[in-house]
Scaffold this active site. Structure first.
Site, PDB file in Angstrom:
ATOM      1  N   ASP A  33       9.588   2.812   1.547  1.00  0.00           N
ATOM      2  CA  ASP A  33       8.201   3.601   1.911  1.00  0.00           C
ATOM      3  C   ASP A  33       7.908   3.418   3.596  1.00  0.00           C
ATOM      4  O   ASP A  33       7.722   2.243   3.930  1.00  0.00           O
ATOM      5  CB  ASP A  33       7.128   2.922   0.968  1.00  0.00           C
ATOM      6  CG  ASP A  33       5.773   3.915   1.403  1.00  0.00           C
ATOM      7  OD1 ASP A  33       5.714   4.466   2.602  1.00  0.00           O
ATOM      8  OD2 ASP A  33       4.983   3.795   0.913  1.00  0.00           O
ATOM      9  N   PHE A  92       0.709  -1.154  -0.095  1.00  0.00           N
ATOM     10  CA  PHE A  92       0.024  -0.108  -0.018  1.00  0.00           C
ATOM     11  C   PHE A  92       0.825   1.344   0.004  1.00  0.00           C
ATOM     12  O   PHE A  92       1.881   1.534   0.860  1.00  0.00           O
ATOM     13  CB  PHE A  92      -0.895   0.067   1.283  1.00  0.00           C
ATOM     14  CG  PHE A  92      -1.858   1.168   1.135  1.00  0.00           C
ATOM     15  CD1 PHE A  92      -3.034   0.795   0.341  1.00  0.00           C
ATOM     16  CD2 PHE A  92      -1.796   2.367   1.479  1.00  0.00           C
ATOM     17  CE1 PHE A  92      -4.131   1.806   0.275  1.00  0.00           C
ATOM     18  CE2 PHE A  92      -2.701   3.459   1.407  1.00  0.00           C
ATOM     19  CZ  PHE A  92      -3.763   3.177   0.868  1.00  0.00           C
ATOM     20  N   LYS A 151       2.784  10.311   7.621  1.00  0.00           N
ATOM     21  CA  LYS A 151       1.894  10.203   8.831  1.00  0.00           C
ATOM     22  C   LYS A 151       2.382  10.865  10.159  1.00  0.00           C
ATOM     23  O   LYS A 151       1.904  11.789  10.461  1.00  0.00           O
ATOM     24  CB  LYS A 151       1.691   8.583   8.907  1.00  0.00           C
ATOM     25  CG  LYS A 151       1.174   8.047   7.816  1.00  0.00           C
ATOM     26  CD  LYS A 151       0.597   6.703   8.322  1.00  0.00           C
ATOM     27  CE  LYS A 151       0.248   5.673   7.332  1.00  0.00           C
ATOM     28  NZ  LYS A 151      -1.333   5.742   7.128  1.00  0.00           N
TER      29      LYS A 151
END
Ligand SMILES: Cc1ncc(COP(=O)(O)O)c(C=O)c1O
Length: 483
Positions: free
Chosen positions: A256, A171, A285
């Site tokens: 990532d 993702f 985030k």
């Protein structure tokens, strides 16, 4: 005159000149209308989300968040194991973050001049790059997906190649570039075609990676060190092997770390567990402190220079709001909290304790298949029972919807134990624990007690978990009969 004095004078002057009586009091606005939130959303926004919340009984009207906790309208305290999909690494509404953000608002800084460079952005870039001494440049963005997009553009520009290799179950975000590298059809279905040049390979499969890279036309291999969807762990040799293959074929290795970075796994970066130094590191985030969206690509200066190589290309990639002072302040304040409160070490210690206690459930309960993770990124996988008494009910539920049983387990955790937690992705049988990095041993007691009880009840065919399952099955049969 000293700079500080100049800033103060200016702020005083503006305060005197401004009539604040017409400013909206957000707290009063929230109080006056928060009870209408589900109705407002159903009417003007995503009504399916409201249906989900009402169906599973999560419509409790949260009214406050502090640290690792949420408080609902009935006054109950919840332990938040979602942390806003990982953005509240330092906990909700941390006082240091609030002070830092208020200080920006109170200072009338020359934000987003565009034809100037931001001091706070330079400071945050320097702070971040101290964690990756093999990288020299930082490129700021407004979200995780935008960070991924930037990495793809850097990789293509730097290598002159178009291929992007990513892993099954990955993702990376839901904008088109990022979506093109998402290894789950649910997110893509109906939105195609995605971008050309993206190739999916299985995670943890070095021969597949080598086959994908062999033609020397791949710009980047993009990988989450630990996959967020499913909490899938790399095999011990995978990330180092993948890095070596990337070096062999001239492909950039992009880690990532949007979910795994900033201490989540008990190291500042997850790749540190495996001694890998990626060509690009992506963060977002948690860097926001949960309040002001921000992302960053950390990369090598020679890659950066391939994009920003001439004065007329000084703005060839970027975004209007990237590097805004509030976001930069959020990033700096977040790093301060992570460092001052030793949150990386706390994540490692509390995570180790939880891994041990949850792993112990595996030998006692047939439904618990696996417990995996690092630090405070933990997955508890449930799976098909062996005993006859549970097998029939399990099959019924799983035929209705893969992962449904796992979803059902989160309901009593929420309703009866005030633990907010979710499954690690669509059609997934893993429950993901993603708390704030600030949790303490009392919180771990709370998790252990709650999971212990609910897992125990889920082995009782007349217990609350299966009762919910039966309710669902009967509901769907009745709906089918009604036609
Ligand atoms: C590993 C990873 N990359 C990228 C993203 C996308 O981030 P955002 O939702 O901020 O676009 C996510 C979000 O869950 C993520 O977990």
């Amino acid at each position: 005159m000293p700079l500080e004095r100049l800033l103060m004078l200016d702020a005083d002057l503006i305060a005197e000149m401004t009539d604040l009586s017409s400013a909206t009091d957000m707290r009063a606005l929230f109080v006056s209308q928060e009870a209408d939130r589900y109705e407002l959303h159903s009417r003007h926004m995503n009504n399916m989300m409201v249906r989900v919340l009402k169906t599973i009984g999560f419509d409790v009207r949260f009214i406050r968040g502090k640290g690792a906790y949420l408080f609902d309208a009935a006054g109950d305290r919840y332990l938040d194991l979602l942390s806003g999909w990982g953005v509240f690494a330092i906990g909700r509404n941390h006082p240091s973050l609030a002070t830092a953000l208020k200080s920006v608002l109170d200072s009338d800084l020359p934000n987003l001049v565009q034809m100037d460079v931001s001091a706070l952005a330079g400071i945050l870039a320097e702070r971040l790059l101290k964690y990756t001494p093999w990288l020299q440049k930082a490129f700021f963005t407004n979200s995780g997906a935008e960070t991924f997009e930037a990495a793809v553009k850097f990789a293509r520009a730097a290598t002159g190649r178009t291929g992007i290799v990513y892993c099954e179950h990955s993702f990376h975000g839901l904008t088109y570039g990022a979506l093109s590298a998402v290894g789950d059809q649910l997110y893509r279905s109906g939105f195609g075609p995605v971008l050309p040049g993206f190739v999916e390979i299985p995670f943890n499969d070095l021969p597949a990676l080598e086959r994908a890279l062999r033609n020397r036309d791949v710009a980047a291999f993009c990988v989450e060190p630990i996959q967020g969807k499913g909490v899938n762990m790399p095999s011990p040799e995978y990330l180092r092997g993948a890095h070596a293959l990337c070096q062999k074929y001239g492909t950039l290795f992009v880690a990532d770390e949007i979910q795994t970075g900033l201490g989540r796994t008990g190291r500042f970066l997850a790749v540190e567990h495996w001694g890998v130094e990626p060509d690009m590191v992506l963060l977002a985030k948690g860097l926001s402190g949960g309040h002001i969206p921000v992302g960053v690509v950390l990369l090598q200066k020679q890659v950066f220079a391939k994009v920003f190589d001439r004065m007329d290309k000084a703005v060839v990639h970027g975004s209007t709001f990237a590097k805004n002072d509030m976001a930069m302040a959020a990033g700096i304040a977040t790093l301060d909290v992570i460092e001052n409160e030793k949150l990386v070490a706390n994540a490692a210690a509390q995570g180790e304790r939880l891994m041990a206690s949850l792993t112990a459930l595996k030998s006692r309960y047939e439904l618990v298949k696996d417990v995996r993770g690092k630090g405070l990124l933990i997955g508890l996988e449930l799976g098909e029972p062996k005993s006859l008494k549970l097998r029939a009910s399990w099959s019924l539920l799983e035929t209705m919807n893969k992962g449904l049983f796992c979803q059902l387990v989160t309901i009593p955790l929420f309703r009866d134990h005030k633990i907010l937690v979710q499954v690690a992705g669509h059609a997934n049988r893993t429950i993901k624990l993603l708390s704030a990095l600030t949790i303490n041993s009392a919180d771990c007691d709370w998790i252990e007690r709650s999971f212990g009880t609910v897992i125990d009840q889920s082995h009782d065919v007349v217990g609350p978990v299966w009762a919910l399952g039966k309710q669902l099955i009967e509901g769907s049969r009745a709906a089918a009969r009604a036609g």
